[in-house]
Design a protein around this motif. Structure first.
Motif, PDB file in Angstrom:
ATOM      1  N   TYR A 169       0.661  -1.197  -0.096  1.00  0.00           N
ATOM      2  CA  TYR A 169      -0.260   0.110   0.028  1.00  0.00           C
ATOM      3  C   TYR A 169       1.067   1.143   0.024  1.00  0.00           C
ATOM      4  N   ILE A 170       1.889   1.176   0.941  1.00  0.00           N
ATOM      5  CA  ILE A 170       2.769   2.463   1.120  1.00  0.00           C
ATOM      6  C   ILE A 170       3.433   2.513  -0.367  1.00  0.00           C
ATOM      7  N   ARG A 171       3.878   1.669  -0.953  1.00  0.00           N
ATOM      8  CA  ARG A 171       4.825   1.670  -2.195  1.00  0.00           C
ATOM      9  C   ARG A 171       4.000   2.418  -3.605  1.00  0.00           C
ATOM     10  N   LYS A 172       2.476   2.219  -3.398  1.00  0.00           N
ATOM     11  CA  LYS A 172       1.537   2.896  -4.148  1.00  0.00           C
ATOM     12  C   LYS A 172       1.849   4.526  -3.938  1.00  0.00           C
ATOM     13  N   GLY A 173       1.838   4.881  -2.550  1.00  0.00           N
ATOM     14  CA  GLY A 173       1.869   5.999  -2.371  1.00  0.00           C
ATOM     15  C   GLY A 173       3.347   6.622  -2.836  1.00  0.00           C
ATOM     16  N   ILE A 174       4.457   5.635  -2.423  1.00  0.00           N
ATOM     17  CA  ILE A 174       5.705   6.226  -3.060  1.00  0.00           C
ATOM     18  C   ILE A 174       5.783   6.400  -4.508  1.00  0.00           C
ATOM     19  N   ASP A 175       5.303   5.610  -5.281  1.00  0.00           N
ATOM     20  CA  ASP A 175       5.355   5.620  -6.812  1.00  0.00           C
ATOM     21  C   ASP A 175       4.648   6.790  -7.187  1.00  0.00           C
TER      22      ASP A 175
END
Length: 395
Positions: free
Chosen positions: A114-120
């Protein structure tokens, strides 16, 4: 005023450094006012901020913005650090390190995704600049189920709250409302569950009795999750009549102490035991293509459950629904939701280790004794199959 603009250029007539004249909006030679800098501008603000620009107007705009922040008491030098300490990716990476210690492996994998989606999406964008509209856009562009989007929103909220807990000045953004619909998980009554367990025992017991034992335990000790069960070691089963799930294995990252029924204690005592650190639920030398004493794989029990169901003509009942969820539903005929939650499934319990061992064991045992019986029959349903709203439905 604090801060100024400089240039690496020198006056072509005398070689003097240009000085910033705010009234004329430029850099000029003190001795030759008609000579002005045309490039290589540098803004310096205090000891911590130095930034280069090709054009004076950009440098001037940057300096004016910093002075405005100082006047409004919103200036934070970290906004201008090269290592971007307030960048979303930097802070999210730190938070993930903390969550990795707190969460079980599978739970952490979901959170990290989930957090990687935000980073991307945001990269090193300052957390100050991430507003409601940015979060709404990120969540609404996801193509996964509404429940997954809801989970993603929940963990993003936890991340921004963590920042607010560490930074008194920070106010986390508002989040959009995410609605989701729960689908249906197929469950069965205890009589049907007993038939399936008997069939599992018939087809697997001579091959490896721990296959049947594991599935039976999932249907009785509903505090255990399948992944937790498979990770248990010899030394953690049968300790003074208990199953001890260590924090590193438990989803909640807290010890679980599960009292065993007398029949299971007797069964354990009749079995040959391995070394303390060996996986308890492990393959025998009879398993083709798998090394002896290797831990059961994630889908191994389900494969046997599915075969038993097929032999009995029972369709659409997965291992989790047919064991844990079916048993919890049956227990609801005897106990309240809070009682089941605290004493049987163990959700959100905060009891101390020793106190749980002494005070809670009898209550749990009473529930497990009922869970182990096959005589309590609920109201009749077609094919002994009931639909209960437990499982997340993907849209």
């Amino acid at each position: 005023m604090r801060g100024s603009i400089y240039s690496e250029q020198k006056c072509s007539l005398c070689g003097s450094a240009f000085t910033h004249d705010e009234n004329r909006s430029g850099l000029f030679c003190p001795s030759h006012p008609d000579q002005r800098a045309t490039g290589k501008f540098i803004v310096r603000f205090g000891r911590d901020i130095t930034k280069r620009f090709s054009h004076f107007i950009d440098a001037e705009r940057f300096l004016t913005g910093i002075r405005y922040e100082v006047d409004r008491n919103t200036f934070d030098v970290r906004d201008y650090k090269k290592d971007n300490p307030l960048g979303f990716e930097n802070l999210a990476s730190k938070w993930l390190i903390i969550k990795k210690r707190d969460l079980a492996y599978n739970s952490f994998r979901n959170v990290e995704r989930y957090i990687r989606k935000g980073i991307d999406k945001w990269g090193q964008k300052s957390i100050k600049s991430i507003k409601f509209a940015d979060i709404q856009e990120l969540l609404y562009e996801q193509t996964c189920s509404s429940k997954t989007v809801y989970d993603m929103k929940t963990w993003l909220q936890q991340f921004f709250k963590w920042i607010a807990d560490n930074e008194d000045w920070y106010r986390p953004p508002k989040f959009p409302e995410i609605k989701y619909e729960l689908g249906w998980r197929t469950i069965i009554d205890k009589e049907t569950q007993g038939r399936i367990l008997d069939e599992v025992k018939r087809i697997s017991f001579d091959y490896n009795p721990k296959i049947w034992l594991a599935i039976k335990w999932l249907s009785v000790y509903v505090k255990l999750r399948p992944i937790e069960l498979l990770k248990l070691k010899e030394k953690e089963i049968g300790v003074n009549g208990f199953i001890v799930v260590p924090p590193k294995v438990a989803k909640e990252r807290k010890s679980k102490i599960i009292p065993l029924l007398d029949e299971d204690i007797d069964f354990l005592n009749s079995m040959p035991r391995g070394f303390p650190d060996m996986p308890f639920f492990r393959h025998t030398k009879h398993t083709r293509g798998v090394r002896e004493n290797r831990q059961f794989g994630r889908t191994y029990l389900y494969e046997w459950w599915k075969q038993a169901c097929g032999n009995l003509g029972i369709e659409g009942v997965d291992l989790y629904g047919g064991t844990r969820h079916s048993t919890v539903t049956a227990l609801s005929r005897y106990f309240s939701r809070d009682e089941i939650k605290e004493h049987a499934t163990g959700h959100d319990t905060s009891k101390a280790f020793e106190r749980y061992m002494q005070a809670e064991a009898s209550k749990s045992l009473k529930m497990y004794q009922i869970a182990a019986t096959q005589s309590n029959k609920p109201e009749q349903h077609p094919n002994n199959v009931i639909q209960v709203n437990f499982k997340n439905k993907s849209k």
